[in-house]
Design a protein around this motif. Structure first.
Motif, PDB file in Angstrom:
ATOM      1  N   ARG A   1      -3.512 -23.837  13.168  1.00  0.00           N
ATOM      2  CA  ARG A   1      -4.147 -22.982  12.169  1.00  0.00           C
ATOM      3  C   ARG A   1      -3.141 -22.059  11.473  1.00  0.00           C
ATOM      4  O   ARG A   1      -3.178 -21.882  10.255  1.00  0.00           O
ATOM      5  CB  ARG A   1      -5.244 -22.149  12.835  1.00  0.00           C
ATOM      6  CG  ARG A   1      -5.992 -21.246  11.863  1.00  0.00           C
ATOM      7  CD  ARG A   1      -7.140 -20.540  12.553  1.00  0.00           C
ATOM      8  NE  ARG A   1      -7.866 -19.684  11.641  1.00  0.00           N
ATOM      9  CZ  ARG A   1      -8.898 -18.929  11.978  1.00  0.00           C
ATOM     10  NH1 ARG A   1      -9.344 -18.962  13.245  1.00  0.00           N
ATOM     11  NH2 ARG A   1      -9.503 -18.176  11.107  1.00  0.00           N
ATOM     12  N   TYR A   2      -2.234 -21.442  12.247  1.00  0.00           N
ATOM     13  CA  TYR A   2      -1.291 -20.479  11.677  1.00  0.00           C
ATOM     14  C   TYR A   2       0.124 -21.055  11.545  1.00  0.00           C
ATOM     15  O   TYR A   2       0.843 -20.719  10.610  1.00  0.00           O
ATOM     16  CB  TYR A   2      -1.261 -19.205  12.534  1.00  0.00           C
ATOM     17  CG  TYR A   2      -2.589 -18.511  12.585  1.00  0.00           C
ATOM     18  CD1 TYR A   2      -3.028 -17.731  11.524  1.00  0.00           C
ATOM     19  CD2 TYR A   2      -3.443 -18.661  13.685  1.00  0.00           C
ATOM     20  CE1 TYR A   2      -4.263 -17.099  11.560  1.00  0.00           C
ATOM     21  CE2 TYR A   2      -4.671 -18.028  13.736  1.00  0.00           C
ATOM     22  CZ  TYR A   2      -5.079 -17.249  12.673  1.00  0.00           C
ATOM     23  OH  TYR A   2      -6.294 -16.628  12.706  1.00  0.00           O
TER      24      TYR A   2
ATOM     25  N   ALA B   1      -0.400 -18.139  17.382  1.00  0.00           N
ATOM     26  CA  ALA B   1       0.479 -18.085  16.207  1.00  0.00           C
ATOM     27  C   ALA B   1       1.160 -19.422  15.933  1.00  0.00           C
ATOM     28  O   ALA B   1       1.403 -19.782  14.781  1.00  0.00           O
ATOM     29  CB  ALA B   1       1.529 -16.992  16.393  1.00  0.00           C
TER      30      ALA B   1
END
Length: 450
Positions: A306-307, A302
């Motif tokens: 990427r996130y 998370a």
């Protein structure tokens, strides 16, 4: 319940393995990993530290069951747990000063001796001897979470002169293997206690050789180091000033005290909730640890590039998950309408939330609390945390067995709602604070706290 526990364990283990393998393939090797001297130094530390952690985890699944096996009532068992918590908070307050004065290596050896004695007391049916064992366990826990880390950091920086930036790499790896050891320890405890038919005292006896080996290796392979720190009274006074002068620190301490006191009560209650329905306690414990490892893996994903979610968001999510799980438990533990599978799922969600909570809380503490005041502030955090847990167990001690567990989960739900309000308050205070955001990952991943 037996089949469910094994099935859930296999699914969780497969999920963790899949996430970790994908992460390892995507992660480039760090510069520290290619330094032979640093790798040897890490191994010298890990072989002692991991033995100590394995011995600690090996005792966890069957502690409550052992006291039940000795025919103690739930209220008497609650007092034993309260004694352990009180011992942990008392010794925890002075552990850092004791370790620095006595020497970190000697403190690690002392840990192996006191924890071995703690395990030996479990062979006795005498209530007073078991109380002494809980006190020794509190001292040992305080040493485990202060002496080993202090020894490593001093050796890393002062003796070997490795870059301080490499320290998180060691503890990130230690955090991962700590989860793995916990999973393996649960299976091992189940093996010696049930599969081999040696009873609930067997895991405690099995932990003694691991502790003896850890002490012997530290004595033979490690050098001694000391540190001169400011007086305990000055440390606590500085921590209190920091706590009262910064609203962010006060809210963070409130969240920690409320959240972790509920987790302590959960540690006490999961066995009497699931054991009457034939749950394999070692496998259930390993499932809990696998769920926590899954939460830690999800935290890393998370907060990745990427996130790019923030620890504050994940802390909020962790508290929400625990609130939902505790509401589930108030219904699944209703007298005469118990649902062990639903309770098991709720417990797994709590452990998953712990996997999100601890690295999030560690990140925020490092950013909010000045490094020079961290020891003092954490001492003040621990006091209400353990007092709330002790109060909860004492309330349970005076409750009727049939309704006490359900009522305790209801109280814990209310406590976690207060924690959620504190999270909202903290979010309001820090929402524009760029310092509390994870920067775009460009190097080694953030090392979660052990």
């Amino acid at each position: 319940m037996l089949v469910t526990a094994y099935l859930v364990f296999v699914v969780l283990l497969a999920s963790c393995l899949g996430l970790e393998l994908s992460r390892c393939r995507a992660k480039p090797p760090g510069r520290a990993c290619s330094n032979p001297s640093f790798v040897r130094f890490q191994l010298d530390f890990y072989q002692v530290y991991f033995l100590a952690l394995a011995a600690d985890w090996l005792q966890a699944p069957y502690l409550y069951k052992l006291y039940q096996h000795y025919h103690f009532l739930e209220g008497q068992i609650a007092i034993l747990y309260v004694c352990g918590l009180a011992s942990t908070v008392l010794f925890g307050l002075v552990a850092s000063s004791l370790v620095d004065w006595l020497g970190r290596k000697k403190s690690c050896v002392l840990f192996s001796l006191t924890y071995s004695l703690c395990c030996l007391t479990k062979l006795s049916w005498d209530y007073f001897v078991l109380l002494v064992g809980r006190a020794l366990g509190g001292l040992s826990t305080a040493l485990l979470f202060s002496a080993f880390e202090a020894w490593y950091i001093h050796e890393h920086v002062e003796r070997h002169d490795f870059p301080a930036e490499w320290i998180p790499a060691t503890f990130a790896r230690a955090a991962f293997w700590n989860h793995v050891l916990a999973v393996v320890a649960g299976v091992a405890a189940e093996a010696v206690a049930c599969w081999m038919g040696l009873g609930p005292v067997a895991p405690f006896v099995a932990a003694i050789p691991l502790l003896a080996l850890a002490g012997a290796l530290a004595l033979h392979n490690w050098g001694e180091n000391y540190d001169r720190q400011r007086a305990f009274s000055r440390t606590c006074a500085g921590g209190l000033r920091c706590l009262l002068s910064d609203r962010r620190v006060l809210l963070l301490g409130t969240i920690q005290a409320l959240f972790e006191s509920v987790i302590f009560i959960f540690v006490f209650l999961w066995t009497p909730v699931l054991d009457p329905h034939g749950a394999p306690l070692g496998i259930v414990f390993s499932s809990f640890m696998a769920a926590s490892l899954l939460g830690s893996s999800l935290y890393r994903i998370a907060t990745s590039k990427r996130y790019h979610l923030q620890p504050m968001h994940l802390l909020s999510l962790a508290v929400l998950i625990v609130v939902f799980s505790l509401f589930m438990l108030t219904f699944s533990t209703s007298p005469g309408q118990e649902s062990p599978v639903e309770s098991f799922i709720a417990f797994l969600l709590i452990e998953l939330a712990c996997g999100l909570y601890f690295p999030s809380m560690s990140f925020l503490r490092r950013k909010v609390i000045p490094e020079t005041e961290q020891a003092g502030v954490l001492n003040w955090f621990r006091v209400p945390l353990h007092l709330l847990a002790c109060l909860g167990l004492l309330v349970l001690h005076d409750s009727d067995h049939k309704t006490g567990t359900r009522n305790m989960f209801s109280i814990c739900s209310g406590v976690m709602v207060l924690a959620l309000l504190a999270v909202v308050g903290l979010f309001t205070v820090v929402r524009h604070n760029a310092e509390l955001r994870v920067p775009s990952p460009t190097g080694e991943p953030y090392a979660p706290e052990l």
